[in-house]
Enzyme design. Sequence first.
Site, mmCIF file in Angstrom:
data_model
loop_
_atom_site.group_PDB
_atom_site.id
_atom_site.type_symbol
_atom_site.label_atom_id
_atom_site.label_comp_id
_atom_site.label_asym_id
_atom_site.label_seq_id
_atom_site.Cartn_x
_atom_site.Cartn_y
_atom_site.Cartn_z
ATOM 1 N N TYR A 55 5.062 -7.578 15.838
ATOM 2 C CA TYR A 55 5.228 -6.391 14.986
ATOM 3 C C TYR A 55 5.927 -5.282 15.773
ATOM 4 O O TYR A 55 6.912 -4.705 15.318
ATOM 5 C CB TYR A 55 3.858 -5.929 14.512
ATOM 6 C CG TYR A 55 3.872 -4.775 13.534
ATOM 7 C CD1 TYR A 55 4.530 -4.873 12.307
ATOM 8 C CD2 TYR A 55 3.188 -3.594 13.817
ATOM 9 C CE1 TYR A 55 4.512 -3.820 11.405
ATOM 10 C CE2 TYR A 55 3.161 -2.540 12.909
ATOM 11 C CZ TYR A 55 3.822 -2.657 11.706
ATOM 12 O OH TYR A 55 3.798 -1.617 10.802
ATOM 13 N N PHE A 92 0.839 -1.214 0.000
ATOM 14 C CA PHE A 92 0.000 0.000 0.000
ATOM 15 C C PHE A 92 0.873 1.263 0.000
ATOM 16 O O PHE A 92 0.895 2.023 -0.986
ATOM 17 C CB PHE A 92 -0.938 -0.069 1.216
ATOM 18 C CG PHE A 92 -1.620 1.218 1.585
ATOM 19 C CD1 PHE A 92 -2.242 2.011 0.631
ATOM 20 C CD2 PHE A 92 -1.651 1.636 2.916
ATOM 21 C CE1 PHE A 92 -2.881 3.195 0.990
ATOM 22 C CE2 PHE A 92 -2.289 2.811 3.285
ATOM 23 C CZ PHE A 92 -2.891 3.594 2.318
ATOM 24 N N SER A 118 7.192 -5.189 5.173
ATOM 25 C CA SER A 118 6.689 -5.826 6.409
ATOM 26 C C SER A 118 5.185 -6.010 6.303
ATOM 27 O O SER A 118 4.494 -5.138 5.780
ATOM 28 C CB SER A 118 6.968 -4.960 7.642
ATOM 29 O OG SER A 118 6.410 -5.580 8.799
ATOM 30 N N THR A 165 -2.841 5.136 8.441
ATOM 31 C CA THR A 165 -2.940 5.811 7.145
ATOM 32 C C THR A 165 -3.911 5.032 6.268
ATOM 33 O O THR A 165 -3.994 3.810 6.368
ATOM 34 C CB THR A 165 -1.541 5.878 6.489
ATOM 35 O OG1 THR A 165 -0.684 6.606 7.361
ATOM 36 C CG2 THR A 165 -1.582 6.570 5.137
#
Length: 315
Positions: free
Chosen positions: A148, A14, A78, A178
């Site tokens: 993460y 993205f 990631s 985002t």
Amino acid sequence: MAKLIAVVTGGAGFLGSHLCDKLLQEEMKVICIDNLLTGSTENIAHLFGNEDFSFIKHDVTNYIYVPGRIDYILHFASPASPIDYLQLPIQTLKVGSLGTHKVLGLAKEKKARFLLASTSEVYGDPNIHPQSEDYWGNVNPIGPRGVYDEAKRFAEALTMAYNRYHGVDTRIVRIFNTFGPRMRLNDGRALPAFVGQALRGEDITVFGDGNQTRSFCYVSDQIEGIYKLLMSNEIEPVNIGNPEEITINKFANEVIELTGSISKIVHKELPLDDPKVRQPDITKAKKVLGWEPKVTRSDGLKMTIDFFKKIISPV
Ligand code: UDP
């Protein structure tokens, strides 16, 4: 004059794909590296045929070979949504640790400037609100999000070590929520989930009581902030996000309103360690980069809803 050359890891994702677009607009040559685990060639399909763009399908946790000069490396590889890193916990840990090590090694070898995509998750479930860069965070290392959060915290530590010990020129951006076109409809995040459910007339699944907050930044603002950081001299982390905070309940209602949907909200169990609040303090970005977001949530939502409409019912 020869064009500058940038490598974007995770360039088919993205944010990575929007970054490829931006760097090409800035007259750079772009080499996108992605193993397509969560990224997709659909995000970069429009760039094939552009002679300044090339794509290497590769997992950056393994040794990376790129011939020739490189000026900038932006490390965006990631899994990055809660569902992705719950389903891919080992890959998430490996790309944040081994992958960051390999990409920093490439930056050192090529004497390239390195920018790490870090995250507001380094603040965990924060005790300080809003979160400024000097807050060290409240992370559960053994919880589901730990794979993460800790990978990105390690990646920040490794980046600073390469900066201090090897003299690599580094930047660290802490990215807050985002949204925008090219998000995956099924990545489990609130926004694609709500828009998909609203457009299909299904129940909107709000986790917990919905009083938890997030602050959503439109993708073009995020990319502009990252680019300004790349071009700045700031070594230490900088938050990039939109400080306008909203509860998830209110956010779900906005999606219902803007899609004109008949969907109703239903509540589901809150995932473990889901942060109760999140809002970036962007004082530093304003001061050091002269950056602040410009796109309102409602304008951003309209553009994103249009994107998802085409995916759900292509004409
Ligand atoms: N959320 C929700 N319903 C969904 C997906 C997410 O209520 O279908 C909630 C989630 O629990 C969190 C917020 O929305 O409190 C934002 O979640 P997201 O996955 O977008 O990102 P996060 O900020 O948690 O990384």
